[in-house]
Scaffold this motif. Structure first.
Motif, short mmCIF file in Angstrom:
data_model
loop_
_atom_site.label_atom_id
_atom_site.label_comp_id
_atom_site.label_asym_id
_atom_site.label_seq_id
_atom_site.Cartn_x
_atom_site.Cartn_y
_atom_site.Cartn_z
N ILE A 1 0.87 -1.17 0.14
CA ILE A 1 0.09 -0.06 -0.16
C ILE A 1 0.94 1.39 -0.05
N PRO A 2 1.83 1.28 0.76
CA PRO A 2 2.51 2.67 0.57
C PRO A 2 3.06 2.82 -0.66
N ALA A 3 3.58 1.81 -1.42
CA ALA A 3 4.11 2.02 -2.61
C ALA A 3 2.97 2.39 -3.73
N PHE A 4 1.83 1.80 -3.55
CA PHE A 4 0.75 2.33 -4.21
C PHE A 4 0.42 4.00 -4.08
N VAL A 5 0.57 4.22 -2.87
CA VAL A 5 0.21 5.79 -2.65
C VAL A 5 1.41 6.41 -3.30
N GLU A 6 2.53 6.11 -3.07
CA GLU A 6 3.63 6.87 -3.75
C GLU A 6 3.56 7.00 -5.41
N GLU A 7 3.10 5.88 -6.04
CA GLU A 7 2.99 5.79 -7.41
C GLU A 7 1.59 6.62 -7.80
N MET A 8 0.62 6.80 -7.01
CA MET A 8 -0.58 7.32 -7.08
C MET A 8 -0.33 8.93 -7.21
N LEU A 9 0.51 9.29 -6.08
CA LEU A 9 1.14 10.85 -5.88
C LEU A 9 1.77 11.08 -7.48
N ARG A 10 2.56 10.32 -8.13
CA ARG A 10 3.01 10.70 -9.21
C ARG A 10 2.15 10.46 -10.30
N PHE A 11 1.24 9.34 -10.47
CA PHE A 11 0.63 9.23 -11.50
C PHE A 11 -0.66 10.25 -11.57
N VAL B 1 9.71 4.57 -6.67
CA VAL B 1 10.31 5.90 -6.60
C VAL B 1 9.35 6.80 -5.67
N SER B 2 9.81 7.96 -5.39
CA SER B 2 8.88 8.68 -4.47
C SER B 2 8.03 9.43 -5.11
N GLY B 3 6.50 9.90 -4.75
CA GLY B 3 5.83 10.54 -5.57
C GLY B 3 6.00 12.20 -4.83
N LEU C 1 2.10 13.30 6.98
CA LEU C 1 0.69 12.92 7.68
C LEU C 1 -0.09 12.56 6.56
N ALA C 2 0.12 13.27 5.26
CA ALA C 2 -0.82 13.17 4.22
C ALA C 2 -0.77 11.65 3.87
N ARG C 3 0.54 11.15 3.83
CA ARG C 3 0.90 9.81 3.12
C ARG C 3 0.41 8.79 4.15
N MET C 4 0.51 9.09 5.55
CA MET C 4 -0.09 8.18 6.62
C MET C 4 -1.37 8.28 6.22
N GLU C 5 -2.37 9.33 6.14
CA GLU C 5 -3.79 9.42 6.06
C GLU C 5 -4.20 8.37 4.87
N ALA C 6 -3.46 8.52 3.75
CA ALA C 6 -3.96 7.88 2.58
C ALA C 6 -3.48 6.53 2.58
N GLN C 7 -2.40 6.08 3.32
CA GLN C 7 -2.16 4.60 3.53
C GLN C 7 -3.21 3.83 4.47
N ILE C 8 -3.31 4.62 5.33
CA ILE C 8 -4.66 4.08 6.56
C ILE C 8 -5.88 4.03 5.80
N ALA C 9 -6.27 4.96 5.05
CA ALA C 9 -7.71 5.01 4.26
C ALA C 9 -7.61 3.63 3.20
N VAL C 10 -6.60 3.66 2.42
CA VAL C 10 -6.74 2.28 1.41
C VAL C 10 -6.73 1.03 2.47
N GLY C 11 -5.89 1.22 3.23
CA GLY C 11 -5.77 -0.14 3.92
C GLY C 11 -6.96 -0.55 4.77
N ALA C 12 -7.86 0.48 5.31
CA ALA C 12 -9.01 0.37 5.84
C ALA C 12 -10.16 -0.17 4.80
N LEU C 13 -10.12 0.27 3.66
CA LEU C 13 -10.93 -0.15 2.68
C LEU C 13 -10.65 -1.51 2.23
N ALA C 14 -9.49 -1.73 2.11
CA ALA C 14 -8.92 -3.16 1.63
C ALA C 14 -9.27 -4.13 2.70
#
Ligand code: HEM
Length: 204
Positions: free
Chosen positions: A75-85, A139-141, A157-170
């Motif tokens: 999930i952390p890699a997903f969030v970084e790639e999402m920030l880039r993408f 890579v880093s976003g 904080l933003a990275r943590m929020e997004a990781q927690i939200a995607v993790g909770a949905l998953a």
């Protein structure tokens, strides 16, 4: 609230700001208020958009969703790639303080420049095959959080929020399904995202 905290500070950000000193000078009420507005706007809309964009993106890619559910460590890699993408921050306005030679042209001093960070995330000189979403890119976003002295104060904080939200949905939903109809995006040059994320969620 600022007056209250000046009188009786507690353990919160406004109290910290009333105590902060720069070269022996305290911040005025207007400066504290401006800062709090910056944190509210900069911290809320951006992260909301990152989470909504991620959910919509994943709803359209069931195999990627299954992978995040199977391997939450990605999930952390997903969030970084999402920030880039497709990160929420699309452009940063700047004034040049001097003539700036760049790629064969000179931008004169005192010009308004719009740096396209969204486009930087798709720079083919930096990212191979940049239009492909790749969890393994590693890579880093971070460019979506800006650069230099004004680099985002809330990036961690933003990275943590997004990781927690995607993790909770998953953890809670086996499937995310987009509802029919077009997705409306806000109209903006800076912080971009959907005004709503119409999804049907199927509990695990
Ligand atoms: C995905 C979420 C976020 C993105 C994409 C983002 C993006 C940015 C960017 C690009 C800048 C630099 C602006 C510039 O250089 O002109 C910035 C600055 C800032 N961000 Fe964020 N941000 C996010 C979340 C947050 C959060 C959660 C907070 C606080 C709770 C926050 C607080 C700030 C503040 C206070 C600044 C100004 C820093 C300064 O000028 O020194 N941001 N952000």
């Amino acid at each position: 609230m600022i007056a209250d905290r000046r009188r009786a500070p507690i353990d919160d950000t406004v109290s910290e700001l009333t105590r902060a000193e720069l070269d022996g000078q305290r911040l005025g009420d207007a400066e504290i208020l401006e800062f709090m507005v910056a944190v509210l706007l900069g911290g809320l809309e951006t992260t909301t958009h990152l989470i909504a964009t991620s959910a919509l993106f994943l709803a359209a890619r069931p195999e990627l969703w299954a992978r995040l559910r199977r391997e939450p460590a990605t999930i952390p890699a997903f969030v970084e790639e999402m920030l880039r993408f497709d990160g929420p921050s699309q452009s940063l306005p700047r004034f040049t303080t001097c003539d700036v030679p760049l790629a064969g042209v000179t931008i004169p001093a005192n010009s308004l420049v719009l740096a396209l960070v969204g486009s930087a995330g798709r720079d083919e000189r930096r990212f191979a095959d940049p239009d492909r979403f790749d969890l393994a890119r590693g890579v880093s976003g971070g460019v979506n959080f800006g650069h230099g002295v004004h680099f985002c104060l809330g990036a961690a904080l933003a990275r943590m929020e997004a990781q927690i939200a995607v993790g909770a949905l998953a953890r809670r939903f086996v499937r995310l399904e987009p509802l029919p109809g077009p997705i409306a995006y806000n109209r903006t040059l800076t912080v971009r995202g959907p005004v709503a994320a119409p999804l049907r969620l199927f509990p695990a």
